[in-house]
Design a protein around this motif. Structure first.
Motif, PDB file in Angstrom:
ATOM      1  N   ARG A  69       0.833  -1.206   0.000  1.00  0.00           N
ATOM      2  CA  ARG A  69       0.000   0.000   0.000  1.00  0.00           C
ATOM      3  C   ARG A  69       0.863   1.249   0.000  1.00  0.00           C
ATOM      4  NH1 ARG A  69      -4.230   0.306   4.733  1.00  0.00           N
ATOM      5  NH2 ARG A  69      -4.802  -1.661   3.724  1.00  0.00           N
ATOM      6  N   LEU A  70       1.954   1.218   0.755  1.00  0.00           N
ATOM      7  CA  LEU A  70       2.846   2.369   0.809  1.00  0.00           C
ATOM      8  C   LEU A  70       3.482   2.629  -0.547  1.00  0.00           C
ATOM      9  CD1 LEU A  70       4.224   4.580   2.380  1.00  0.00           C
ATOM     10  CD2 LEU A  70       5.901   2.922   3.209  1.00  0.00           C
ATOM     11  N   LEU A  71       3.895   1.578  -1.235  1.00  0.00           N
ATOM     12  CA  LEU A  71       4.452   1.745  -2.577  1.00  0.00           C
ATOM     13  C   LEU A  71       3.448   2.409  -3.515  1.00  0.00           C
ATOM     14  CD1 LEU A  71       6.308  -1.670  -3.066  1.00  0.00           C
ATOM     15  CD2 LEU A  71       7.377   0.588  -2.946  1.00  0.00           C
ATOM     16  N   ALA A 170       3.471   2.067 -13.595  1.00  0.00           N
ATOM     17  CA  ALA A 170       4.125   1.450 -12.435  1.00  0.00           C
ATOM     18  C   ALA A 170       3.107   1.110 -11.352  1.00  0.00           C
ATOM     19  CB  ALA A 170       5.192   2.397 -11.881  1.00  0.00           C
ATOM     20  N   MET A 171       2.141   2.004 -11.109  1.00  0.00           N
ATOM     21  CA  MET A 171       1.110   1.732 -10.104  1.00  0.00           C
ATOM     22  C   MET A 171       0.317   0.486 -10.463  1.00  0.00           C
ATOM     23  SD  MET A 171      -0.419   5.477  -9.062  1.00  0.00           S
ATOM     24  CE  MET A 171      -1.477   4.753  -7.804  1.00  0.00           C
ATOM     25  N   ALA A 172      -0.028   0.353 -11.735  1.00  0.00           N
ATOM     26  CA  ALA A 172      -0.777  -0.822 -12.175  1.00  0.00           C
ATOM     27  C   ALA A 172       0.042  -2.093 -11.991  1.00  0.00           C
ATOM     28  CB  ALA A 172      -1.181  -0.658 -13.645  1.00  0.00           C
ATOM     29  N   ALA A 173       1.340  -2.039 -12.295  1.00  0.00           N
ATOM     30  CA  ALA A 173       2.207  -3.204 -12.142  1.00  0.00           C
ATOM     31  C   ALA A 173       2.380  -3.573 -10.671  1.00  0.00           C
ATOM     32  CB  ALA A 173       3.567  -2.925 -12.789  1.00  0.00           C
ATOM     33  N   ALA A 175       0.255  -2.975  -8.229  1.00  0.00           N
ATOM     34  CA  ALA A 175      -1.011  -3.515  -7.748  1.00  0.00           C
ATOM     35  C   ALA A 175      -1.206  -4.955  -8.201  1.00  0.00           C
ATOM     36  CB  ALA A 175      -2.168  -2.641  -8.235  1.00  0.00           C
ATOM     37  N   ALA A 176      -0.719  -5.272  -9.393  1.00  0.00           N
ATOM     38  CA  ALA A 176      -0.966  -6.600  -9.960  1.00  0.00           C
ATOM     39  C   ALA A 176       0.026  -7.652  -9.473  1.00  0.00           C
ATOM     40  CB  ALA A 176      -0.922  -6.517 -11.487  1.00  0.00           C
ATOM     41  N   PHE A 177       1.278  -7.279  -9.246  1.00  0.00           N
ATOM     42  CA  PHE A 177       2.324  -8.291  -9.076  1.00  0.00           C
ATOM     43  C   PHE A 177       3.016  -8.325  -7.713  1.00  0.00           C
ATOM     44  CE2 PHE A 177       2.568  -7.278 -13.766  1.00  0.00           C
ATOM     45  CZ  PHE A 177       1.842  -8.387 -14.147  1.00  0.00           C
ATOM     46  N   VAL A 178       3.045  -7.218  -6.989  1.00  0.00           N
ATOM     47  CA  VAL A 178       3.765  -7.210  -5.708  1.00  0.00           C
ATOM     48  C   VAL A 178       2.896  -7.848  -4.624  1.00  0.00           C
ATOM     49  CG1 VAL A 178       4.740  -5.746  -3.893  1.00  0.00           C
ATOM     50  CG2 VAL A 178       5.149  -5.202  -6.291  1.00  0.00           C
TER      51      VAL A 178
END
Length: 270
Positions: A69-71, A170-173, A175-178
């Motif tokens: 969430r912080l990222l 980057a936000m989408a990536a 949210a999807a992978f981390v």
């Protein structure tokens, strides 16, 4: 490369592009807001000031926020700062916007490095972090020259707008992978500030000041020096910027495995 590491590398790519593209477009920015090139160089300092203030402040304030969430929150702030930079009407507004864009820089790299190190076995942690930082160095091969060329043809505002789009990707990536990672250990603003009194932290900061200070003293005004002193055309400067990026990328690729094997010798060699 795991997709989570790739997502973190995209974040680093965006940060590297916005941080270094300003140097490549300094003459265009100076003309666009009606100031001299040395005066326009203060927007580079504004971003750096945001990094210095934001790293301990945001890390302390968001001490209890889960890493993922912080990222996402920090990357969102990154997008807002670069969007504000793209529409800034004058020097004062641009200065403030660059300060805002720099605020999440240090915290993003700090939290991102922790997340990257936890994605792999402990003995491969440095390599994982170095893969994340490849996004930063590749930005200097591709992102910065591309942003510089874009700014030279469509105006410097277009470059900051493109960086904001990278931030959204980057936000989408992220949210999807981390994956979700809980926070652990002592944290908070007081804890962050107390760490400044640690001798090892102080030595690390001093090393960073010398290394990055020397680098940015040249890089910040590289394009004006190349065009006004050495006589290179504006379009040719993108190749010099890319050459810097090649050196940074090779250094990162070499340093990651070496750091896992021998930390101190690698630091001394660097």
């Amino acid at each position: 490369m795991p997709l989570a590491l790739l997502a973190l590398a995209v974040v680093a790519f965006g940060i590297g592009t916005t941080e270094f593209a300003t140097m490549g477009l300094l003459p265009q920015i100076a003309d666009g807001i009606g100031v001299s090139v040395p005066h326009a160089g203060n927007v580079v300092s504004a971003y750096a000031l945001g990094v210095v203030v934001g790293a301990p402040l945001l890390t302390g304030i968001c001490a209890r926020v889960p890493h993922k969430r912080l990222l996402l929150l920090l990357t969102g702030l990154f997008v807002i700062g670069n969007t504000a930079s793209a529409v800034a009407p004058d020097f004062g507004t641009l200065f403030a916007a660059r300060f805002l864009a720099g605020l999440p820089h240090g915290a993003l790299f700090g939290v991102g490095a922790v997340v990257a190190s936890r994605l792999v076995a402990p003995e491969r942690a440095a390599r994982a972090v170095s893969k994340m930082f490849l996004g930063l160095t590749i930005a200097n091969i591709i992102g910065v020259p591309a942003a510089t060329a874009l700014g030279q043809h469509l105006g410097w505002r277009a470059a900051y707008g493109a960086v904001a789009v990278i931030g959204l990707v980057a936000m989408a990536a992220l949210a999807a992978f981390v994956p979700h990672q809980p926070r652990g250990g002592q944290s908070g603003i007081r804890h962050e500030l107390r760490a400044m009194g640690n001798k090892q932290v102080a030595i690390g900061l001093a090393t960073a000041v010398v290394g990055f200070g020397g680098f940015f003293a040249v890089y910040s005004y590289l394009v004006p020096m190349l065009t006004h002193v050495t006589g290179l055309s504006g379009s040719s400067t993108t190749w010099v910027l890319a050459l810097y990026g090649v050196g940074m990328t090779l250094g990162t690729l070499i340093a990651g495995p070496l750091t896992d094997r021998a930390l101190r010798p690698t630091m001394y060699w660097g």
